[in-house]
Design an enzyme around this catalytic site. Structure first.
Site, PDB file in Angstrom:
ATOM      1  N   ARG A 151     -54.246   2.867 -58.706  1.00  0.00           N
ATOM      2  CA  ARG A 151     -54.416   1.633 -59.793  1.00  0.00           C
ATOM      3  C   ARG A 151     -55.846   1.909 -60.416  1.00  0.00           C
ATOM      4  NH1 ARG A 151     -51.789  -3.445 -57.093  1.00  0.00           N
ATOM      5  NH2 ARG A 151     -53.474  -4.342 -57.820  1.00  0.00           N
ATOM      6  N   LYS A 180     -49.015  -7.656 -48.943  1.00  0.00           N
ATOM      7  CA  LYS A 180     -48.163  -8.837 -48.757  1.00  0.00           C
ATOM      8  C   LYS A 180     -46.637  -7.837 -50.462  1.00  0.00           C
ATOM      9  CE  LYS A 180     -51.067 -10.059 -51.964  1.00  0.00           C
ATOM     10  NZ  LYS A 180     -51.780  -9.904 -51.434  1.00  0.00           N
ATOM     11  N   ARG A 211     -62.544  -7.733 -56.115  1.00  0.00           N
ATOM     12  CA  ARG A 211     -61.428  -8.767 -55.759  1.00  0.00           C
ATOM     13  C   ARG A 211     -61.322  -9.767 -54.677  1.00  0.00           C
ATOM     14  NH1 ARG A 211     -56.918  -4.164 -56.099  1.00  0.00           N
ATOM     15  NH2 ARG A 211     -55.930  -5.794 -56.278  1.00  0.00           N
ATOM     16  N   ARG A 269     -53.958   3.880 -51.155  1.00  0.00           N
ATOM     17  CA  ARG A 269     -52.512   3.163 -52.104  1.00  0.00           C
ATOM     18  C   ARG A 269     -52.042   4.505 -53.033  1.00  0.00           C
ATOM     19  NH1 ARG A 269     -51.688  -3.129 -52.767  1.00  0.00           N
ATOM     20  NH2 ARG A 269     -53.537  -2.966 -54.602  1.00  0.00           N
ATOM     21  N   ARG A 286     -52.827 -17.847 -56.599  1.00  0.00           N
ATOM     22  CA  ARG A 286     -54.076 -17.212 -56.125  1.00  0.00           C
ATOM     23  C   ARG A 286     -54.779 -18.233 -56.171  1.00  0.00           C
ATOM     24  NH1 ARG A 286     -52.343 -11.761 -57.005  1.00  0.00           N
ATOM     25  NH2 ARG A 286     -53.873 -10.291 -56.359  1.00  0.00           N
TER      26      ARG A 286
END
Ligand code: ADP
Ligand code: AMP
Length: 214
Positions: free
Chosen positions: A160, A13, A171, A127, A88
């Site tokens: 992160r 996203k 998640r 990431r 969300r």
């Protein structure tokens, strides 16, 4: 043009929102980035949000809704915006509908970036994020020019905390329980567009440009 980006954590996203923002000249509003900036600046909101983020859970709706309701009134939003990571949950989507309706406004596109769970863990582990400007990279699929350094601002890239495998699993569970129902919600409103997020970054962007127009 007002756009909502939907998709699992790690679906791409933010990566796509950055490119949309550059091409169509509208701001990317990432609620995750806003919370991370608050954590960095030691604000009260940051302290509240951190507890949920570290656990891989959603920050309570009331903390997020007020923040977005205000952010979309800023001057840079007059020609539109991209909501990246909001809504969300169904209550967030209903609140957004209500806010926009009261302003005689509406969302134009909901882009659902579809990526199966099995691709997500690998994406999140690789990431790297810039805490300074919010840019995201992937050590394999989208590396920065210089390892560990942000191309945009020279910031030091980080993994992160919530991208660690055990948090990613939580998640994903939260995504399936609370966020995925939004696909049906927006399908019923007839503004949902699905994008195959398993393709390469540029191919995904091309699909999006086909939907939004040149
Ligand atoms: P989200 O904002 O949905 O959480 P990101 O845009 O941060 O996801 O992307 C998650 C990770 O996957 C990042 O490391 C990013 O560079 C990488 N990525 C994004 N899109 C693709 C893609 N189409 N193919 C491979 N990797 C991708
Ligand atoms: P993101 O950067 O979009 O992956 O978001 C990181 C984390 O911030 C999420 O796992 C949530 O804990 C929190 N968060 C971001 N956006 C929202 C939202 N709209 N509602 C609730 N929590 C959110």
């Amino acid at each position: 043009m007002k756009i909502i980006m939907l998709g699992a954590p790690g679906a791409g996203k933010g990566t796509q929102a950055q490119q949309i923002s550059a091409k169509y000249d509208i701001p990317q509003i990432s609620t995750g980035d806003i919370f991370r900036a608050n954590i960095k600046n030691n604000t009260e909101l940051g302290a509240k949000a951190k507890v949920y983020m570290d656990a891989g859970d959603l920050v309570p709706d009331d903390l997020v809704i007020d923040l977005v309701a205000d952010r979309i009134t800023w001057d840079d939003c007059k020609d539109g915006y991209i909501l990246d990571g909001f809504p969300r949950s169904i209550p967030q989507a209903e609140a957004l509908d209500e806010i926009l309706r009261s302003r005689e406004d509406k969302v134009d596109y909901v882009l659902d970036i579809d990526v199966p769970d099995e691709n997500i863990i690998h994406r999140m582990g690789g990431r790297r994020a810039c805490p300074n400007c919010g840019a995201t990279y992937h050590i394999e699929f989208n590396p920065p020019k210089v390892e560990g350094v942000c191309d945009n601002c020279g910031g030091e890239l980080i993994l992160r905390d919530d991208d660690k495998p055990e948090t990613v699993k939580e998640r994903l569970t939260v995504y399936h329980d609370q966020t995925q129902p939004l696909i049906d919600y927006y399908e019923k409103e007839d503004i949902l567009e699905s994008v195959d997020g398993t393709k390469e970054i540029d191919d995904v962007f091309n699909q999006i440009v086909e939907i939004l127009g040149e």
